[in-house]
Design a protein around this motif. Sequence first.
Motif, PDB file in Angstrom:
ATOM      1  N   MET A   1       0.838  -1.195   0.000  1.00  0.00           N
ATOM      2  CA  MET A   1       0.000   0.000   0.000  1.00  0.00           C
ATOM      3  C   MET A   1       0.880   1.256   0.000  1.00  0.00           C
ATOM      4  O   MET A   1       2.091   1.178  -0.007  1.00  0.00           O
ATOM      5  N   VAL A   2       0.210   2.410   0.059  1.00  0.00           N
ATOM      6  CA  VAL A   2       0.927   3.670  -0.037  1.00  0.00           C
ATOM      7  C   VAL A   2       1.712   3.932   1.238  1.00  0.00           C
ATOM      8  O   VAL A   2       1.165   3.944   2.336  1.00  0.00           O
ATOM      9  N   ASP A   3       3.022   4.121   1.102  1.00  0.00           N
ATOM     10  CA  ASP A   3       3.870   4.269   2.271  1.00  0.00           C
ATOM     11  C   ASP A   3       4.069   5.751   2.619  1.00  0.00           C
ATOM     12  O   ASP A   3       5.159   6.289   2.593  1.00  0.00           O
ATOM     13  N   ARG A   4       2.947   6.435   2.891  1.00  0.00           N
ATOM     14  CA  ARG A   4       3.001   7.833   3.278  1.00  0.00           C
ATOM     15  C   ARG A   4       2.197   8.001   4.566  1.00  0.00           C
ATOM     16  O   ARG A   4       1.308   7.224   4.864  1.00  0.00           O
ATOM     17  N   LYS A   5       2.534   9.062   5.325  1.00  0.00           N
ATOM     18  CA  LYS A   5       1.861   9.295   6.592  1.00  0.00           C
ATOM     19  C   LYS A   5       0.446   9.816   6.401  1.00  0.00           C
ATOM     20  O   LYS A   5      -0.417   9.611   7.240  1.00  0.00           O
ATOM     21  N   VAL A   9      -7.293   8.384   0.149  1.00  0.00           N
ATOM     22  CA  VAL A   9      -8.645   7.958  -0.217  1.00  0.00           C
ATOM     23  C   VAL A   9      -8.669   6.459  -0.493  1.00  0.00           C
ATOM     24  O   VAL A   9      -7.744   5.909  -1.087  1.00  0.00           O
ATOM     25  N   THR A  10      -9.728   5.804  -0.040  1.00  0.00           N
ATOM     26  CA  THR A  10      -9.926   4.393  -0.390  1.00  0.00           C
ATOM     27  C   THR A  10     -11.127   4.230  -1.312  1.00  0.00           C
ATOM     28  O   THR A  10     -11.038   3.600  -2.357  1.00  0.00           O
ATOM     29  N   GLY A  11     -12.254   4.822  -0.975  1.00  0.00           N
ATOM     30  CA  GLY A  11     -13.430   4.699  -1.832  1.00  0.00           C
ATOM     31  C   GLY A  11     -14.037   3.312  -1.752  1.00  0.00           C
ATOM     32  O   GLY A  11     -13.689   2.501  -0.888  1.00  0.00           O
ATOM     33  N   VAL A  18      -7.661  -0.704  -7.868  1.00  0.00           N
ATOM     34  CA  VAL A  18      -7.034   0.618  -8.017  1.00  0.00           C
ATOM     35  C   VAL A  18      -6.542   1.118  -6.674  1.00  0.00           C
ATOM     36  O   VAL A  18      -7.167   0.882  -5.638  1.00  0.00           O
ATOM     37  N   ILE A  19      -5.415   1.819  -6.694  1.00  0.00           N
ATOM     38  CA  ILE A  19      -4.904   2.530  -5.521  1.00  0.00           C
ATOM     39  C   ILE A  19      -5.030   4.029  -5.819  1.00  0.00           C
ATOM     40  O   ILE A  19      -4.463   4.522  -6.795  1.00  0.00           O
ATOM     41  N   PHE A  20      -5.810   4.732  -5.007  1.00  0.00           N
ATOM     42  CA  PHE A  20      -5.945   6.174  -5.163  1.00  0.00           C
ATOM     43  C   PHE A  20      -4.772   6.880  -4.491  1.00  0.00           C
ATOM     44  O   PHE A  20      -4.563   6.723  -3.287  1.00  0.00           O
ATOM     45  N   LEU A  21      -4.014   7.640  -5.255  1.00  0.00           N
ATOM     46  CA  LEU A  21      -2.962   8.471  -4.674  1.00  0.00           C
ATOM     47  C   LEU A  21      -3.550   9.873  -4.479  1.00  0.00           C
ATOM     48  O   LEU A  21      -3.224  10.836  -5.194  1.00  0.00           O
ATOM     49  N   LEU A  22      -4.476   9.960  -3.523  1.00  0.00           N
ATOM     50  CA  LEU A  22      -5.203  11.187  -3.225  1.00  0.00           C
ATOM     51  C   LEU A  22      -5.316  11.344  -1.716  1.00  0.00           C
ATOM     52  O   LEU A  22      -5.677  10.390  -1.012  1.00  0.00           O
ATOM     53  N   LYS A  23      -5.030  12.514  -1.210  1.00  0.00           N
ATOM     54  CA  LYS A  23      -5.182  12.789   0.218  1.00  0.00           C
ATOM     55  C   LYS A  23      -6.660  12.827   0.571  1.00  0.00           C
ATOM     56  O   LYS A  23      -7.464  13.448  -0.127  1.00  0.00           O
ATOM     57  N   ASP A  24      -7.027  12.147   1.654  1.00  0.00           N
ATOM     58  CA  ASP A  24      -8.425  12.083   2.065  1.00  0.00           C
ATOM     59  C   ASP A  24      -8.837  13.384   2.761  1.00  0.00           C
ATOM     60  O   ASP A  24      -8.354  13.701   3.849  1.00  0.00           O
ATOM     61  N   HIS A 125      -2.284  -0.485 -11.004  1.00  0.00           N
ATOM     62  CA  HIS A 125      -3.173   0.587 -11.446  1.00  0.00           C
ATOM     63  C   HIS A 125      -3.347   1.612 -10.332  1.00  0.00           C
ATOM     64  O   HIS A 125      -3.766   1.274  -9.226  1.00  0.00           O
ATOM     65  N   TYR A 126      -3.013   2.848 -10.631  1.00  0.00           N
ATOM     66  CA  TYR A 126      -3.177   3.959  -9.698  1.00  0.00           C
ATOM     67  C   TYR A 126      -4.116   4.994 -10.308  1.00  0.00           C
ATOM     68  O   TYR A 126      -4.223   5.107 -11.532  1.00  0.00           O
TER      69      TYR A 126
END
Length: 371
Positions: A1-5, A9-11, A18-24, A125-126
């Motif tokens: 998964m995304v390795d950021r603090k 978004v999961t949706g 798909v992995i959303f690279l979007l801040k929730d 897929h992102y």
Amino acid sequence: MVDRKMKTVTGSYSPKDVIFLLKDLSEASLERSLDVREQAIQSGTHYSEMLPVEYEPTEAYLKLFHESLHTYKRKVATAIGTVSELIVERKGTGIVLVSLARGGTPVGILIKRYVKEEYELDVPHYSVSIIRGRGIDENAMMYIARKHPDKRVVFVDGWTGKGAISKELTKSVHSIKEKHGITLDDELAVLADPGYCSSLFGTREDFLIPSACLNSTVSGLVSRTVLNDLWIDETDFHGAKVYSELCEKDVSNHFIGVIENEFKAAAPFIQEAKQSLQQIDTTPTWIGLKTVSLIQEHFGIENINFVKPGVGETTRVLLRRLPWKILVKDLNNPDLGHIFQLANERGVPVEEYEQMTYTCCGLIKPLENDI
């Protein structure tokens, strides 16, 4: 998964799709009424700094969505299969799909599923944000570059209108090359290219893609993307909200399932369409822009951004802008039921305008003029 603090978004889609690279930003108050938002946009506020109030589809409109899905499922599956085949042929198998949120997300999922079914390839897929006038989310693209250094990025969107996003993508790719030394392919793969802005597409017919009928409820409950300094800092991904309160009306995975189930039956049509496209010159001619220029001149519209051509863009105008009027090539076109329904719900006049390459076009009212 995304390795950021940051919380991303999961949706309602599976992370396998798909992995959303979007801040929730689900807790942020970003929605503005159509009137307030339109006034702000036309006064200089960038559209990405706020969100329209999310359209909650009526029962009558949802019925139209399901009817259109039934009508066009084979056509959509054929276009998905065609563009998927061409992607594999031109780009190879060592690819990562990067769909442009949010219209590109369901298309990217379907391409991913088609490639898995036909080629037994599970391609990453992102979904990332691209914003007209502000470019693609470079933090998201750098994340993908670090995660998949050996894969070729294939950008995916739903459809073309005037080609503004295609041009924005090209500018962004050049910027990333200059800043980071990373070379990306700016060829945008789309399901439908009625604007003749892409060289990689499933069809150029301007038909109703059912996923263009709705907003978040066919896009994993995810809002359109946001770039607002109050919520997004320079290390963040662009943002989005998740409208979990609309889960009972969510048809995101239903749409994916219905189209995927058509892949086998569409196989001969896919091969026929692929062979057809292999034999013609698919270089973009941008003919759609010529239509837009004619419409601008005819109706005295100075700002090109107030002309939204094609079925997908017309639908968006009716869902989240203040439309002045809707133009249709044929008032008796039975395939525009959802356009007529939305226009009726919002009291927007519809008139016939035969001199265009598109099936329909949405015109936004300039608030400072009374044209």
